[in-house]
Design an enzyme around this catalytic site. Sequence first.
Site, PDB file in Angstrom:
ATOM      1  CB  CYS A  10      -0.884   0.009   1.239  1.00 50.40           C
ATOM      2  SG  CYS A  10      -1.664  -1.578   1.548  1.00 50.40           S
ATOM      3  N   GLY A  37      -1.791   1.414  -4.738  1.00 45.05           N
ATOM      4  CA  GLY A  37      -3.010   0.760  -4.279  1.00 45.05           C
ATOM      5  C   GLY A  37      -4.241   1.420  -4.841  1.00 45.05           C
ATOM      6  CG  ASN A 111       3.555  -0.264   2.268  1.00 42.47           C
ATOM      7  OD1 ASN A 111       4.621   0.182   1.892  1.00 42.47           O
ATOM      8  ND2 ASN A 111       3.064  -1.361   1.752  1.00 42.47           N
ATOM      9  N   GLY A 112       2.603  -2.923   4.247  1.00 40.60           N
ATOM     10  CA  GLY A 112       3.521  -4.024   4.494  1.00 40.60           C
ATOM     11  C   GLY A 112       2.827  -5.228   5.073  1.00 40.60           C
ATOM     12  CB  CYS A 247      11.372  -4.215  -1.310  1.00 39.30           C
ATOM     13  SG  CYS A 247      10.443  -4.864  -2.709  1.00 39.30           S
ATOM     14  CE1 TYR A 253       4.300  -3.179 -12.602  1.00 39.19           C
ATOM     15  CE2 TYR A 253       3.868  -3.488 -10.263  1.00 39.19           C
ATOM     16  CZ  TYR A 253       3.417  -3.212 -11.539  1.00 39.19           C
ATOM     17  OH  TYR A 253       2.109  -2.950 -11.749  1.00 39.19           O
ATOM     18  CB  SER A 294       6.521  -0.745 -15.151  1.00 39.53           C
ATOM     19  OG  SER A 294       5.949  -1.914 -15.700  1.00 39.53           O
ATOM     20  CG  ASP A 356       7.176  -7.188 -18.924  1.00 41.85           C
ATOM     21  OD1 ASP A 356       7.199  -6.052 -18.387  1.00 41.85           O
ATOM     22  OD2 ASP A 356       6.157  -7.901 -18.929  1.00 41.85           O
ATOM     23  CB  CYS A 393       6.652 -10.986  -1.572  1.00 42.49           C
ATOM     24  SG  CYS A 393       7.029  -9.626  -0.448  1.00 42.49           S
ATOM     25  CB  CYS A 441      14.627  -7.859   0.347  1.00 46.13           C
ATOM     26  SG  CYS A 441      13.618  -9.362   0.302  1.00 46.13           S
TER      27      CYS A 441
HETATM   28  P1  AMP Z   1       2.590 -11.670 -15.174  1.00 48.28           P
HETATM   29  O1  AMP Z   1       1.764 -11.254 -16.328  1.00 48.28           O
HETATM   30  O2  AMP Z   1       1.798 -12.333 -14.091  1.00 48.28           O
HETATM   31  O3  AMP Z   1       3.824 -12.455 -15.552  1.00 48.28           O
HETATM   32  O4  AMP Z   1       3.121 -10.348 -14.431  1.00 48.28           O
HETATM   33  C1  AMP Z   1       4.195  -9.617 -14.940  1.00 48.28           C
HETATM   34  C2  AMP Z   1       3.705  -8.330 -15.501  1.00 48.28           C
HETATM   35  O5  AMP Z   1       2.873  -7.645 -14.549  1.00 48.28           O
HETATM   36  C3  AMP Z   1       4.844  -7.397 -15.830  1.00 48.28           C
HETATM   37  O6  AMP Z   1       4.505  -6.765 -17.045  1.00 48.28           O
HETATM   38  C4  AMP Z   1       4.884  -6.406 -14.687  1.00 48.28           C
HETATM   39  O7  AMP Z   1       5.126  -5.092 -15.181  1.00 48.28           O
HETATM   40  C5  AMP Z   1       3.529  -6.509 -14.016  1.00 48.28           C
HETATM   41  N1  AMP Z   1       3.626  -6.735 -12.570  1.00 48.28           N
HETATM   42  C6  AMP Z   1       4.611  -7.307 -11.887  1.00 48.28           C
HETATM   43  N2  AMP Z   1       4.332  -7.343 -10.555  1.00 48.28           N
HETATM   44  C7  AMP Z   1       3.131  -6.770 -10.410  1.00 48.28           C
HETATM   45  C8  AMP Z   1       2.308  -6.491  -9.278  1.00 48.28           C
HETATM   46  N3  AMP Z   1       2.686  -6.803  -8.037  1.00 48.28           N
HETATM   47  N4  AMP Z   1       1.121  -5.881  -9.524  1.00 48.28           N
HETATM   48  C9  AMP Z   1       0.739  -5.567 -10.777  1.00 48.28           C
HETATM   49  N5  AMP Z   1       1.476  -5.793 -11.869  1.00 48.28           N
HETATM   50  C10 AMP Z   1       2.671  -6.392 -11.696  1.00 48.28           C
HETATM   51 FE1  SF4 Z   2      10.467  -7.143  -2.347  1.00 45.93          FE
HETATM   52 FE2  SF4 Z   2      10.707  -9.632  -3.293  1.00 45.93          FE
HETATM   53 FE3  SF4 Z   2      11.730  -8.997  -0.914  1.00 45.93          FE
HETATM   54 FE4  SF4 Z   2       9.075  -9.097  -1.259  1.00 45.93          FE
HETATM   55  S1  SF4 Z   2      10.506 -10.819  -1.381  1.00 45.93           S
HETATM   56  S2  SF4 Z   2      10.231  -7.505  -0.141  1.00 45.93           S
HETATM   57  S3  SF4 Z   2       8.870  -8.351  -3.378  1.00 45.93           S
HETATM   58  S4  SF4 Z   2      12.348  -8.179  -2.926  1.00 45.93           S
END
Ligand code: AMP
Ligand code: SF4
Length: 466
Positions: A10, A37, A111-112, A247, A253, A294, A356, A393, A441
């Site tokens: 968040c 969020g 947040n967390g 993190c 991202y 992103s 990506d 995570c 991390c």
């Molecule tokens: P996926 O389609 O499930 O492989 O997710 C990867 C894609 O979603 C990448 O294009 C990232 O930019 C985006 N993404 C990665 N982590 C998140 C997240 N926690 N919430 C929303 N989008 C994410």
């Molecule tokens: Fe960030 Fe990944 Fe560590 Fe979670 S496990 S705090 S997403 S680096």
Amino acid sequence: MEGAELHEACGVAAVADLEEGAPQLAVQALISLQHRGQESAGVASVDGEGLQLERGMGLVSEVFPSGRPDSRAGTMAVGHVRYSTSGSPSLENAQPFTFRSRFGTFALAHNGNLVNALDLRRRLEGEGAIFQTTTDTEVVAHLIAHSRRDTLVEALQEALMQVRGGYAMVLLSRTGLLAVRDPLELRPLVFGQREGRAAAVSESCALTALDLPLLGDVAGGELVSIDPAARIKRHPGFLPAGPRSMCSFEYIYFARPDSVISGRTVQMVRRRLGEELAREAPVDADIVVGVPDSSLPAAEGFARTLNLPLEQGLAKNRYVGRTFIQPSQGERELTLRLKLVPIAEVVVGKRVALVDDSLVRGTTASHLVRLLRQAGASEVHLRIASPPYRHPCHYGIDTSNREELVAAGRDEATIARWVGADSLAFLSADGVGRAIGESGCMACFTGRYPLSVVGAGAKRSAEVGP
Ligand code: AMP
Ligand code: SF4
């Protein structure tokens, strides 16, 4: 939803303003943190009468359509935006929360994720505590209420000494604002100040929105207090700090590109992630295409390092909502079809290097590889600017169940076949460390968790609740 996980990544803000504009400024901060969020938003503030709370489901602009809470005046406020994959979004879990205690009424938002929240909750329930929500925030509030210490600050300290996890927490009482960052610095928290105005917020982009200079990052285990006159005081060592473990996924991202975390602009880190990726996994391609938005800086760094043209080969419909948290794979794919579309004339007959930032479930990548081929690309080489995401995570970033992680238990050749790419390569964890400039991390990539997560799995299933 049965089996759902309650992961929250968040955004929080604590704002003091001598001109009594704190509630409105908190809304402005939340608008800047909206990417952290979209499920709910809320602001608690203090005015002459006491503590006011306004929360609602949806985007900040939906919860506060006039751009400000009804309680317009106030010298101090805290705000929160919530992002969660928990089954049913509900107002009762929307933060901030307010609590009555012998220290007076206070508002709390965080947040967390606390990895020992379930154990603490069971203990507190055994002692007679009644919980209204399924959030970790309420656990902290009960710990504060149970403390026998003399002041709210001491009670907060005693409460946080008992919790383990990654968090950025803000607290508002009639006497001031408190902001604390977890001892390992897993979740980001920064602060800024000028004459008559001060704030502690998840990301520096929210300070920019408040016209405040960034003074620094709250250190691990540090408390930053802001008094009603908007004066900041730092209390390092409020909690014993552990090894710094910021993190890395925030850089990869989650954070906004203009935010500065630990002195590094996120956009520049992303560009370096692309440069490292190009050095580790170069490709013979005609054009480089990044997945908007992103991944564009990583694609830029990748293309520049390999001296390849960067082309905008994908159009993004900004008005389509998030695919990531939709419950079923079918819905995620349908939304993706509306959201990301190849521009045929750019890619036709070309060997495309598709960049990506991350591969989580693999939905985005497999969809785009297929569409790029349909649009006429002769080859599609997938390059991911982070390592395979193999482990859940436990510190507050919304991912998905382990079974859904496409890289969990699979090697790269198998993943490449699964997404249908001609070749696939990921950036190494060392490469991420080089791009960031320190190794924080990376547990979701390496499985090496900086904090023990014993009991964290149990917590999730129990948290689903009746
Ligand atoms: P996926 O389609 O499930 O492989 O997710 C990867 C894609 O979603 C990448 O294009 C990232 O930019 C985006 N993404 C990665 N982590 C998140 C997240 N926690 N919430 C929303 N989008 C994410
Ligand atoms: Fe960030 Fe990944 Fe560590 Fe979670 S496990 S705090 S997403 S680096």
